[in-house]
Design a protein around this motif. Structure first.
Motif, PDB file in Angstrom:
ATOM      1  N   ALA A   8      -7.451   7.573   0.833  1.00 17.94           N
ATOM      2  CA  ALA A   8      -6.457   6.618   1.058  1.00 17.94           C
ATOM      3  C   ALA A   8      -6.291   6.470   2.515  1.00 17.94           C
ATOM      4  O   ALA A   8      -6.166   5.575   3.405  1.00 17.94           O
ATOM      5  CB  ALA A   8      -5.072   6.878   0.538  1.00 17.94           C
ATOM      6  N   PHE A  46      -5.663  11.335  -1.393  1.00 17.52           N
ATOM      7  CA  PHE A  46      -4.843  11.234  -0.135  1.00 17.52           C
ATOM      8  C   PHE A  46      -6.047  11.129   0.814  1.00 17.52           C
ATOM      9  O   PHE A  46      -5.881  10.340   1.797  1.00 17.52           O
ATOM     10  CB  PHE A  46      -4.052  12.551  -0.043  1.00 17.52           C
ATOM     11  N   ALA A 101      -5.381   3.165   4.500  1.00 17.95           N
ATOM     12  CA  ALA A 101      -3.849   2.649   3.701  1.00 17.95           C
ATOM     13  C   ALA A 101      -2.640   2.936   4.313  1.00 17.95           C
ATOM     14  O   ALA A 101      -1.674   2.694   3.943  1.00 17.95           O
ATOM     15  CB  ALA A 101      -4.187   3.111   2.424  1.00 17.95           C
ATOM     16  N   ALA A 132       3.814   1.525  -1.123  1.00 16.24           N
ATOM     17  CA  ALA A 132       4.561   1.862  -2.206  1.00 16.24           C
ATOM     18  C   ALA A 132       3.564   2.418  -3.467  1.00 16.24           C
ATOM     19  O   ALA A 132       3.839   3.325  -4.262  1.00 16.24           O
ATOM     20  CB  ALA A 132       5.011   0.396  -2.791  1.00 16.24           C
ATOM     21  N   ILE A 133       2.490   1.914  -3.411  1.00 15.98           N
ATOM     22  CA  ILE A 133       1.281   2.511  -4.380  1.00 15.98           C
ATOM     23  C   ILE A 133       1.087   3.951  -4.213  1.00 15.98           C
ATOM     24  O   ILE A 133       1.085   4.723  -5.160  1.00 15.98           O
ATOM     25  CB  ILE A 133      -0.050   1.840  -4.243  1.00 15.98           C
ATOM     26  N   VAL A 134       0.611   4.375  -2.854  1.00 16.67           N
ATOM     27  CA  VAL A 134       0.377   5.662  -2.505  1.00 16.67           C
ATOM     28  C   VAL A 134       1.761   6.575  -2.919  1.00 16.67           C
ATOM     29  O   VAL A 134       1.546   7.484  -3.552  1.00 16.67           O
ATOM     30  CB  VAL A 134       0.087   5.815  -1.103  1.00 16.67           C
ATOM     31  N   PHE A 135       2.911   5.938  -2.465  1.00 17.31           N
ATOM     32  CA  PHE A 135       4.173   6.746  -2.919  1.00 17.31           C
ATOM     33  C   PHE A 135       4.226   7.006  -4.429  1.00 17.31           C
ATOM     34  O   PHE A 135       4.746   8.059  -4.721  1.00 17.31           O
ATOM     35  CB  PHE A 135       5.390   5.935  -2.275  1.00 17.31           C
ATOM     36  N   THR A 136       3.898   5.968  -5.163  1.00 18.62           N
ATOM     37  CA  THR A 136       3.845   6.167  -6.556  1.00 18.62           C
ATOM     38  C   THR A 136       3.157   7.244  -7.130  1.00 18.62           C
ATOM     39  O   THR A 136       3.686   8.330  -7.747  1.00 18.62           O
ATOM     40  CB  THR A 136       3.695   4.703  -7.450  1.00 18.62           C
ATOM     41  N   ALA A 137       1.778   7.513  -6.709  1.00 22.25           N
ATOM     42  CA  ALA A 137       0.989   8.196  -7.090  1.00 22.25           C
ATOM     43  C   ALA A 137       1.477   9.770  -6.715  1.00 22.25           C
ATOM     44  O   ALA A 137       1.640  10.615  -7.436  1.00 22.25           O
ATOM     45  CB  ALA A 137      -0.438   8.194  -6.417  1.00 22.25           C
ATOM     46  N   PHE A 138       2.139   9.888  -5.464  1.00 25.05           N
ATOM     47  CA  PHE A 138       2.557  11.138  -5.126  1.00 25.05           C
ATOM     48  C   PHE A 138       3.760  11.381  -5.794  1.00 25.05           C
ATOM     49  O   PHE A 138       4.372  12.667  -5.988  1.00 25.05           O
ATOM     50  CB  PHE A 138       2.429  11.254  -3.694  1.00 25.05           C
ATOM     51  N   MET A 163       0.855  -1.302  -0.077  1.00 28.13           N
ATOM     52  CA  MET A 163       0.112   0.125  -0.039  1.00 28.13           C
ATOM     53  C   MET A 163       0.760   1.216  -0.003  1.00 28.13           C
ATOM     54  O   MET A 163       0.515   2.032  -0.926  1.00 28.13           O
ATOM     55  CB  MET A 163      -0.923  -0.045   1.014  1.00 28.13           C
TER      56      MET A 163
END
Lengths: 168, 119
Positions: free
Chosen positions: B110, B107, B115, B65-71, B63
């Protein structure tokens, strides 16, 4: 001259790291070799005066996508990691597929007259400046639409990973 | 052409050389007396759960990693804006404000879905 030397150092590094990706028996090492390939390609973008693309390559591909790859690899790790990627031995079919893709791309580039390669190398102040002027002036609606797309991608990823709660 | 990146090249040389030197120095200077206890995986002083550190992670970490990628993609858009927002003035500032506000919705979602909770 200096540019040529830098090009060859990083082009060879990128190709060698790509070789490491496909031949490494440890799949975690493959993932880290992939990061090195991305870094080498980023330097090639800098040499082409595409500094925004280089930043995207470093931040998004090496920083985020590769982290995702490494996380996915570490999450699915089973058994002995030293022999986690033994399928690389069967590389005949893979080589055939890669060669076919390469021939296809080469054919498209060589036969398509309208590939829009300018005669002179672009020598502006840096592509990031030009892109920001386009992005914030002419294409501001697509720019804000990109924000909505990113938000939806984030929400979709959270839903995929966590599932939706039943609403009453 | 890409002379502006010469400074980056100097930084790169230092960034490659420094870890190599830091890893070579203990090899050359430190005494080497291996012992079975010393060679176990280090887990902050607890009894190690596995023989090596090569273990699967908990899937919860994905999770982040996914949130980090979007930001991270958002940050990439901030970079060209930061180069020209003085020249483009208030309008560009408001545009980026709207951009980040839209992303804050994702954000917030999430966060609401938990998340970002540490599991």
């Amino acid at each position: 001259m200096g540019t040529t030397i830098v090009f060859f150092i990083f082009a060879i590094m990128a190709v060698a790291a790509a070789w490491g990706v496909v031949t490494s028996k440890n799949i975690v090492h493959s993932a880290f070799f992939l990061a090195l390939t991305f870094a080498g390609v980023a330097v090639l973008y800098v040499l082409l005066n595409a500094d925004f693309l280089a930043a995207v390559q470093l931040l998004v591909y090496m920083g985020a996508v590769n982290i995702m790859v490494i996380f996915a690899v570490m999450l699915t790790l089973r058994g002995d990691v030293k022999e986690s990627s033994l399928e690389t031995k069967k590389w005949g079919l893979g080589a055939l597929g890669a060669a076919l893709v390469f021939i296809m791309i080469a054919l498209v580039i060589l036969t398509n007259a309208d590939w829009r390669i300018p005669a002179q190398a672009w020598s502006g102040q840096g592509s990031a400046l030009a892109i920001s002027e386009l992005m914030l002036k002419s294409y501001m609606v697509p720019f804000e639409a990109a924000a909505i797309l990113l938000t939806l991608a984030l929400v979709g990823a959270v839903i995929l990973a966590k599932g939706v709660k039943e609403s009453k | 052409m890409s002379d502006n990146f010469a400074a980056v090249g100097v930084l790169l040389i230092f960034a490659v050389a420094l870890p190599v030197i830091m890893m070579l120095m203990p090899k050359l200077l430190a005494p080497n007396k291996p012992h079975a206890e010393k060679l176990t995986a280090y887990e902050c002083g607890n009894e190690p759960l596995a023989k090596t550190a090569w273990r699967g992670f908990k899937s919860n970490y994905f999770m982040y990693a996914i949130v980090f990628t979007a930001f991270d993609v958002e940050t990439v858009f901030l970079y060209p804006w930061a180069l020209t927002f003085r020249k483009l003035g208030t309008f560009a500032f408001i545009e980026m404000f709207i951009f980040i506000t839209i992303l804050l919705v994702g954000f917030w979602y999430a966060w609401k879905e938990g998340a970002l909770e540490w599991m």
